[in-house]
Design an enzyme around this catalytic site. Structure first.
Site, short mmCIF file in Angstrom:
data_model
loop_
_atom_site.label_atom_id
_atom_site.label_comp_id
_atom_site.label_asym_id
_atom_site.label_seq_id
_atom_site.Cartn_x
_atom_site.Cartn_y
_atom_site.Cartn_z
CG ASN A 35 -0.14 -0.14 2.53
OD1 ASN A 35 0.77 0.44 2.72
ND2 ASN A 35 -0.86 -1.10 3.44
CG PHE A 37 2.49 3.11 5.85
CD1 PHE A 37 3.19 4.51 6.64
CD2 PHE A 37 2.71 2.00 6.79
CE1 PHE A 37 3.51 4.35 7.78
CE2 PHE A 37 3.26 1.81 7.82
CZ PHE A 37 3.90 3.20 8.47
CG ASP A 120 -2.60 -11.85 3.69
OD1 ASP A 120 -1.47 -11.26 3.53
OD2 ASP A 120 -3.06 -11.92 4.77
#
Length: 197
Positions: A35, A37, A120
């Site tokens: 992502n 971040f 996941d």
């Protein structure tokens, strides 16, 4: 490794594992799905624009992976605050040894709930769809994100029904409905289109 909540980043794993991911795991990976971040942590660079995200993806390519998909970002969507932007980049080697890079952007509707396992599931589906469409990141990402949207929509509908009118679903009720979404995972109706950059 981590994510942002209310604009603040937080790691899921101990901070001292960051160099292990960056220096040992990423260089041997073919595909990574951070992502925003996580992409910032791995690259050491902030992302405040699409241009900066593309530069970070290039940095991540240089670390080893041929396919980099930033699965969600804080970048503003032209469709408004109810949408998340994902960006993808795939480097392919031509027979003459040169490389060509495909880049895509997707805007997907936010789902107002906290789920466990979405990263996941995204990574597993992207691996499967890039295996089926090795030279078409656009199609692989459209199938991945569309399937994700179907799973999340089904999950939130079921969770709200279980919680009852006006009640907030519990984490247990928000468990991803993957078995019930088998058809959508195997052959998703494309509801999220990717834009080639």
């Amino acid at each position: 490794m981590g994510d942002k909540w209310d604009g603040k980043g937080s790691m899921y794993v101990p901070q001292d594992l960051l160099p292990v991911y960056r220096d040992k795991v990423v260089p041997v990976a073919d595909i990574i799905t951070p992502n925003q971040f996580e992409a910032e942590l791995l690259s050491g660079r902030k992302i405040d624009s699409e241009e900066e995200a593309l530069e970070v993806m290039d940095m991540l390519h240089c670390m080893g992976p041929d396919t980099v998909v930033i699965t969600s970002s804080d970048l503003p969507s032209p469709q408004g605050t109810d949408y998340l932007i994902a960006l993808g980049s795939q480097r392919m080697r031509k027979p003459d040894g040169s490389t060509v890079t495909q880049r895509i952007r997707m805007e997907m509707r936010k789902v107002n709930a906290v789920f466990v396992g979405t990263g996941d599931l995204f990574a597993a589906m992207l691996l499967a769809w890039t295996h089926k469409h090795p030279d078409n990141l656009k199609v692989a990402c459209e199938k991945t994100v569309s399937a994700m949207q179907h799973v999340l929509d089904r999950t939130i509908r079921c969770a709200k029904a279980q919680a009852g009118e006006g009640q907030k679903p519990s984490p247990a009720q928000l468990e991803l409905r993957m078995v019930q979404s088998k058809k959508d995972i195997e052959d998703p109706e494309i509801i999220v289109q990717a834009t080639v950059l």
